[in-house]
Design a protein around this motif. Structure first.
Motif: not given
Length: 183
Positions: A46, A50, A102
Motif C-alpha cells: 500500500s 500510494q 487496495d
C-alpha cells in the motif's frame, strides 16, 4: 535520488519507468499498474502504491520540467477498497486521474475474494476504461489475478518484498514484456 519537488525519495529506475505514464495516457489508453507482495501481508504494498500514485499525479500535472498545467489531486480520497467504490470514484473524477484500488481489506487473498476481485475488475474495465485513469491495483499475489488483467490490461507490475532480515522497501519492477514472461 530525492525527487526534490515531491520531497520524498524514489528509486531512480522506478521514476524512469513511471515517467512514461503521461505519454501512454496521451494515446487514449488507461494505465493499470499492479503492486503485489510475494503473497505476503504488511510488506509495504500500500505504501508503494500510494507513492507511485502521488508521483503519477505529479507527472500528470506537468512535473518539474513544465509549469503546472492543472492540479491532479491525489490523497486518501483516491484510495478505494471494493470494486463498487472503484467504479463510483472513476466515474466521478475527471479524466486522467489516479486511483488506488487496495484489495487488502477484501479478504486477504482468499480464493473467493480473488474471484470477486477478478470479476469486479473485468466489469470495471468494460465500463470505465475510456476515462484514461491511472489505476493502481494492490493485492498480495500477482498469480491469482485473472490473466486478462495481469497481462494485456496492465502496463507494469511492481512486486514488493523484504530482505532476509525482514526490512521492507525492496521491489522488483516488471514492464509489459517481463510481466508476461513472469506470468
Amino acid at each position: 535520488a530525492l525527487v526534490t519537488d515531491l520531497q520524498f525519495y524514489m528509486d531512480k529506475n522506478l521514476r524512469a519507468n513511471l515517467k512514461e505514464i503521461p505519454r501512454f495516457l496521451n494515446k487514449s489508453y488507461d494505465c493499470v499498474i499492479i503492486v503485489t507482495g510475494h503473497g505476503k501481508v504488511r510488506i509495504g504494498k500500500s505504501t508503494m502504491a500510494q507513492q507511485v500514485g502521488y508521483y503519477a499525479a505529479w507527472l500528470l500535472a506537468g512535473g518539474k520540467k513544465k509549469p503546472k498545467k492543472k492540479l491532479v489531486p491525489f490523497d486518501n480520497t483516491n484510495i478505494v477498497f471494493t470494486p463498487d467504490q472503484l467504479v463510483k470514484l472513476a466515474q466521478s473524477l475527471p479524466k486522467r486521474s489516479v486511483i488506488v484500488y487496495d484489495e487488502g481489506r477484501a479478504g486477504l487473498d482468499s480464493i473467493r475474494a480473488m474471484e470477486n476481485i477478478n470479476k469486479g475488475m473485468m466489469d470495471f474495465f468494460q465500463e470505465c476504461g475510456q476515462y484514461q485513469h491511472v489505476i493502481i491495483i494492490v493485492l498480495p499475489n500477482y498469480f491469482r489475478l485473472s490473466e486478462d488483467i495481469a497481462i494485456p490490461r496492465s502496463l507494469f507490475l511492481i512486486d514488493v518484498y523484504h530482505d532476509s532480515k525482514y526490512n521492507r522497501g525492496y521491489f522488483k519492477f516488471y514492464n509489459e514484456i517481463q510481466k508476461e514472461y513472469l506470468y
